[in-house]
Structure formats: structure tokens, C-alpha cells
Design a protein around this motif. Structure first.
Motif, mmCIF file in Angstrom:
data_model
loop_
_atom_site.group_PDB
_atom_site.id
_atom_site.type_symbol
_atom_site.label_atom_id
_atom_site.label_comp_id
_atom_site.label_asym_id
_atom_site.label_seq_id
_atom_site.Cartn_x
_atom_site.Cartn_y
_atom_site.Cartn_z
ATOM 1 N N CYS A 215 0.806 -1.220 0.000
ATOM 2 C CA CYS A 215 0.000 0.000 0.000
ATOM 3 C C CYS A 215 0.838 1.268 0.000
ATOM 4 C CB CYS A 215 -0.915 0.007 1.221
ATOM 5 S SG CYS A 215 -2.149 -1.298 1.232
ATOM 6 N N ASN B 1 -4.406 -0.574 -3.833
ATOM 7 C CA ASN B 1 -4.363 -1.546 -2.742
ATOM 8 C C ASN B 1 -4.837 -0.980 -1.415
ATOM 9 O OD1 ASN B 1 -3.493 -3.843 -4.134
ATOM 10 N ND2 ASN B 1 -1.378 -3.168 -4.066
ATOM 11 N N GLY C 251 -4.782 -3.850 1.129
ATOM 12 C CA GLY C 251 -3.657 -4.743 0.893
ATOM 13 C C GLY C 251 -4.011 -6.201 0.708
#
Length: 64
Positions: A8, A25, A34
Motif C-alpha cells: 500500500c 491496494n 492490501g
């Protein structure tokens, strides 16, 4: 709030494609940041296959 997974956060020298990948993400429900659709961790940018990185590079090129 828990720390975000490494996928991320873009690296300091990240390309636009990596920045977009990391933003994707960490977007959406914070509980799934994530994680992929199976609930498994997303790979870091450098762990993506060359083909997947090329797809993100194409998306970044189309966005500018």
C-alpha cells in the motif's frame, strides 16, 4: 488503526504506475487494504510479474 501492508506504500523512487498500484491496494474498505479478492495479501510492486507491471504502466500512461 493497524499499519498498512507494504503493498500500500510506494517506494521513494516509485513510478506513476507503482503509485497507482499502491493507491488501489489501500483504497476501499480499510479492513481489506492490501488484500486481494481471496483475502490474501497483495504482492509488493517488485514482486509483481513483468506482465502485471506492464499492465499498470499502460494504465498509468493512459491516465496522463
Amino acid at each position: 488503526m493497524d499499519a498498512l501492508p507494504p503493498c500500500c506504500t510506494p517506494r521513494a523512487d516509485a513510478s506513476l504506475a507503482e503509485i497507482l498500484y499502491c493507491a488501489y491496494n489501500r483504497g476501499g474498505d480499510p479492513a481489506t487494504a492490501g488484500l486481494n479478492y481471496q483475502g490474501l495479501p497483495c504482492p509488493n510492486w517488485q514482486e509483481l510479474t513483468p506482465n502485471v507491471r506492464a499492465k499498470w504502466e499502460a494504465a498509468a500512461a493512459a491516465a496522463i
